[in-house]
Structure formats: structure tokens, C-alpha cells
Scaffold this motif. Structure first.
Motif, PDB file in Angstrom:
ATOM      1  N   LEU A  31       1.147   7.331 -10.428  1.00 18.35           N
ATOM      2  CA  LEU A  31       0.790   8.460 -11.289  1.00 18.35           C
ATOM      3  C   LEU A  31       0.722   9.743 -10.465  1.00 18.35           C
ATOM      4  O   LEU A  31       1.138  10.812 -10.905  1.00 18.35           O
ATOM      5  CB  LEU A  31      -0.542   8.214 -11.991  1.00 18.35           C
ATOM      6  N   GLY A  32       0.191   9.612  -9.241  1.00 22.01           N
ATOM      7  CA  GLY A  32       0.112  10.766  -8.345  1.00 22.01           C
ATOM      8  C   GLY A  32       1.475  11.279  -7.937  1.00 22.01           C
ATOM      9  O   GLY A  32       1.736  12.487  -7.932  1.00 22.01           O
ATOM     10  N   LEU A  33       2.379  10.345  -7.597  1.00 22.32           N
ATOM     11  CA  LEU A  33       3.727  10.751  -7.192  1.00 22.32           C
ATOM     12  C   LEU A  33       4.498  11.374  -8.350  1.00 22.32           C
ATOM     13  O   LEU A  33       5.255  12.325  -8.169  1.00 22.32           O
ATOM     14  CB  LEU A  33       4.498   9.543  -6.649  1.00 22.32           C
ATOM     15  N   SER A  34       4.296  10.840  -9.561  1.00 21.82           N
ATOM     16  CA  SER A  34       5.048  11.333 -10.725  1.00 21.82           C
ATOM     17  C   SER A  34       4.592  12.711 -11.193  1.00 21.82           C
ATOM     18  O   SER A  34       5.371  13.476 -11.760  1.00 21.82           O
ATOM     19  CB  SER A  34       4.929  10.338 -11.887  1.00 21.82           C
ATOM     20  N   ILE A 376       0.636  10.548   2.967  1.00 21.57           N
ATOM     21  CA  ILE A 376       0.159   9.180   3.198  1.00 21.57           C
ATOM     22  C   ILE A 376       1.207   8.171   2.726  1.00 21.57           C
ATOM     23  O   ILE A 376       1.553   7.226   3.436  1.00 21.57           O
ATOM     24  CB  ILE A 376      -1.182   8.941   2.463  1.00 21.57           C
ATOM     25  N   TRP A 377       1.704   8.375   1.498  1.00 23.31           N
ATOM     26  CA  TRP A 377       2.714   7.452   0.940  1.00 23.31           C
ATOM     27  C   TRP A 377       3.995   7.468   1.777  1.00 23.31           C
ATOM     28  O   TRP A 377       4.541   6.399   2.090  1.00 23.31           O
ATOM     29  CB  TRP A 377       3.041   7.863  -0.494  1.00 23.31           C
ATOM     30  N   TYR A 378       4.442   8.648   2.148  1.00 25.22           N
ATOM     31  CA  TYR A 378       5.689   8.769   2.914  1.00 25.22           C
ATOM     32  C   TYR A 378       5.560   8.092   4.276  1.00 25.22           C
ATOM     33  O   TYR A 378       6.483   7.400   4.732  1.00 25.22           O
ATOM     34  CB  TYR A 378       6.049  10.247   3.102  1.00 25.22           C
ATOM     35  N   GLY A 379       4.410   8.269   4.916  1.00 32.21           N
ATOM     36  CA  GLY A 379       4.187   7.664   6.221  1.00 32.21           C
ATOM     37  C   GLY A 379       4.207   6.145   6.145  1.00 32.21           C
ATOM     38  O   GLY A 379       4.831   5.477   6.975  1.00 32.21           O
ATOM     39  N   LYS A 384       7.265   0.963   6.794  1.00 29.54           N
ATOM     40  CA  LYS A 384       7.803  -0.304   6.265  1.00 29.54           C
ATOM     41  C   LYS A 384       9.299  -0.407   6.500  1.00 29.54           C
ATOM     42  O   LYS A 384       9.830  -1.450   6.863  1.00 29.54           O
ATOM     43  CB  LYS A 384       7.499  -0.419   4.762  1.00 29.54           C
ATOM     44  N   LYS A 385      10.009   0.725   6.265  1.00 28.62           N
ATOM     45  CA  LYS A 385      11.463   0.737   6.474  1.00 28.62           C
ATOM     46  C   LYS A 385      11.830   0.463   7.937  1.00 28.62           C
ATOM     47  O   LYS A 385      12.783  -0.245   8.247  1.00 28.62           O
ATOM     48  CB  LYS A 385      12.052   2.084   6.029  1.00 28.62           C
TER      49      LYS A 385
END
Length: 390
Positions: A31-34, A376-379, A384-385
Motif C-alpha cells: 500500500l505504501g509503495l502504490s 528500506i524496501w529498495y535496500g 535479495k537479488k
């Protein structure tokens, strides 16, 4: 060997909590990203608007006061006539009179192309001392904030949905912030920003800790914003507090019949009476009738009158023929006061500089939350990648 039913029940509850925890985390993330970019724009434009009145007056500082107080002020009719002679292409919409005899009159006007401006007029000579376009700038900022610019009603809807999402984000964020166990370590981590940490940790603390401290005032601003833009919520608020929906529209219905044979009452006694009725009143705002067929003048008295906010304000409907106050139904008056209070709480106008400054900090944190959350999400996603590629 017999199974322990209590242990089985505990395991079941743990799994249930885990499911809710995962759902809460998923909702907060996606929801935050959208809605992040919309929330950022809405919060940032709101921050720009908070000190709009101070900026508008600050830019015209040398014209806020007259150089000489004379024996007699010009009448409002003479002021309006003088303004029209100096700016023939502009239409006055309202003007603010001040109790302080040194203050100039602040007049709002526009052109056919909207081009809004304030002009500061010497009440003793009728000369326009200064005019500024900051009014037009903040008009644009306010409409970007509401989503009306540049997408009209569609933009309003997008902003409203994003604000509802932000409300959910505040609640899910509190759940994520809440420590599983309360001890000295978790308390320190939950309530303190570690300034000497790595960028990753500092960013996390700025999102997590400042988000917690910002929760209550952010909820206030979010809920009042929803009351303003969401009709069902606004109507429910009016009903609960004894007001009425569309109070401003109903106020305009209070008007005597147009009669071209009648003359209009002079405006000076109206202003003098409004100042005399309440010694706490420092400003009187009067609307300008753009047509002869408009038979009501609307007035607002207050300690301070801004673009949106009003401090201790009261609204009047004045009979243009007699100059006398017309009775406003109690529900309409309550509706106007509810609208004013909702707006004051939303923009920080409720406590002068203190309220505005607090709202500024709250708005800045709300602006930063989508940014720190995205980092935070991008990091984590990038980590993970890298792990998968290795």
C-alpha cells in the motif's frame, strides 16, 4: 506418551499471529509503495501551504502599514472605485479591514484568466502601495494538494484514496513498530534514533522511530483532511456536532429579493458596527458584490483571517439594502464553525505560530515517510537479488 494440548494451542496461536503479522507487513509495504508518490506530493504541497499567510504578508512588509495616519479614512465605496481606476482589468472579490489605524486594506482580486493577487491599499488616500502574485502561487499549491490540479475531479479521487491508504499505513506502521517484547534493548531501539549508525540503520530509524512520534498529529491531519474531501465522513461530522452539509451554499441562499428601485446602504457603518460589537475582533473581511443583483454582503470578523484559516471567527450575512445583519439558521452557523475548525486543525491555524510550526514538522515527517520507506524496501530487495545472483 500423551500430547500436551496447551502446547498445541500455543503453537496454533503463534501461527495465527504470524499470519496476521505477515498480512500486516504485506499491506504496509505494498500500500505504501502504490501510494508513496501521491502521499509525498500531498504532504509536500501541504508543507508549502502552512505559512502561506506569513509569506504573503512578509513579501509586502513595507506596504502593510501607512506612512501617515490622517483624520478620515475613505469609504469602502471610494476605495473600490480607486482600485478599479488603478487596475481596470481586475475584479475585487473581498477585502480585509483592520482595527489598527496604521494598517493598510488588503484586497483580493482576479482577472478573467484567474490571475489572483492581493493589493495593499492606503485607506486614507486609496493608493495601491503594493500588489503581489503570491496569492496565485498558493492557490496553485492548494489545488495540487487536493489533486484538482492538473486532473480535476479524477485528481481529487486519487488524492482521497491515497489519504485513506495513508491512514491504513499509520495503523499498520504502529503494529510493525510495536516490539514483541518490552525490555531495555527494545525500548531504546523503538524510541531512539541512532544518529552515529550506518546510513541503512539511520534511514530505518528515521522511518520507524520518527513515524511513531509523528503518529497522533499525523492522524489528526489525515482525519481532518478526509473530513474535508470525503462527503460521507464530512456529512457524518456535521450531523454529530449539530451542523449541516453544504453550509456555505446554504448561507448564500439567505438573501432579500432584488429590487432595482432601492439603493444600497453605505458600507462604513457596517464595518464600524462589526468592530464595535466585539473588542477582540482585529480584522473584518467583506465580500464584494460582483453584480447589482447580489443583495447580500458576507462578512467575517476574527482575530486573524488567512487564506483558509480563521482565528475566533464569526460569519455574518448583511442585507445590502438596509446594512443590517440577517439571521443565519443555527445549523448553518454550526456548519460554518465546524468547517472552520476542521480547516484550522488541518493546516495548523489553531494555535498561531506554535500550531503552524508543529504542523510543519509533522508535514515534513509525513513527506519523508514514503521516501525512507522506499529506501528500506529498495535496500532489502537489492540485497535479495545480490544473494540470488551469488
Amino acid at each position: 506418551m500423551t500430547k500436551n494440548p496447551q502446547k498445541k494451542e500455543t503453537s496454533k496461536n503463534t501461527k495465527q499471529k504470524s499470519k496476521w503479522s505477515k498480512l500486516n507487513h504485506w499491506m504496509h509495504l505494498w500500500l505504501g509503495l502504490s501510494s508513496g508518490i501521491i502521499v509525498f506530493i500531498v504532504a509536500f504541497s501541504g508543507v508549502l501551504f502552512i505559512f502561506c499567510d506569513d509569506i504573503i504578508d512578509g513579501l509586502a512588509y513595507n506596504s502593510l502599514y501607512v506612512s501617515e495616519i490622517k483624520e478620515q479614512k475613505l469609504t469602502p465605496e471610494e476605495i473600490l472605485k480607486s482600485f478599479k481606476q488603478q487596475f481596470p482589468d481586475r475584479k475585487a472579490s473581498y477585502y480585509i479591514n483592520y482595527r489598527d489605524p496604521e494598517r493598510t486594506i488588503k484586497l483580493a482580486s482576479s482577472t478573467k484568466d484567474r490571475d489572483l493577487q492581493f493589493s495593499w491599499i492606503d485607506p486614507y488616500t486609496g493608493i495601491v502601495l503594493d500588489s503581489g502574485k503570491a496569492y496565485d502561487f498558493f492557490y496553485i499549491v492548494a489545488h495540487v494538494h487536493s489533486g484538482e490540479m492538473p486532473f480535476g475531479k479524477t485528481g481529487n479521487l486519487i488524492v482521497e484514496i491515497s489519504v485513506w491508504i495513508f491512514l491504513i499505513e499509520l495503523i499498520t506502521g504502529l503494529i510493525l513498530w510495536w516490539p514483541k517484547k518490552w525490555n531495555s534493548s527494545t525500548k531504546k531501539q523503538s524510541f531512539t534514533i541512532k544518529t552515529n549508525a550506518s546510513f541503512k540503520r539511520l534511514n530505518y530509524d528515521l522511518h520507524n522511530v520518527s513515524g511513531f512520534y509523528n503518529l497522533l498529529p499525523a492522524l489528526l491531519i489525515t482525519i481532518t483532511g478526509l473530513i474535508i474531501v470525503n462527503k460521507p465522513l464530512g456529512n457524518a461530522t456535521q450531523k454529530i456536532f449539530g451542523g449541516t452539509t453544504k453550509a456555505y451554499s446554504k448561507l448564500r441562499d439567505i438573501k432579500p429579493e432584488y429590487d432595482k428601485t432601492k439603493t444600497y446602504a453605505p458600507l462604513s457603518p457596517i464595518i464600524e458596527k462589526l468592530f464595535a460589537e466585539d473588542k477582540t475582533v482585529e480584522q473584518v473581511k467583506l465580500s464584494v458584490a460582483l453584480k447589482d443583483s447580489i443583495t447580500t454582503i458576507f462578512a467575517v470578523t476574527a482575530e486573524d483571517i488567512g487564506l483558509k484559516g480563521v482565528v475566533n471567527g464569526k460569519t455574518y450575512a448583511i442585507n445590502r439594502y438596509t446594512g443590517k445583519e440577517m439571521k443565519i439558521p443555527i445549523k448553518v452557523m454550526n456548519g460554518l464553525e465546524i468547517n472552520d475548525w476542521t480547516m484550522n486543525l488541518h493546516i495548523g491555524f489553531w494555535a498561531g505560530w506554535l500550531g503552524k510550526t508543529l504542523t510543519l514538522f509533522v508535514g515534513l515527517i509525513c513527506t519523508a515517510l514514503p521516501v525512507t520507506g522506499f529506501i528500506i524496501w529498495y535496500g532489502r530487495n537489492n540485497k535479495k537479488k545480490k544473494e540470488q545472483s551469488n
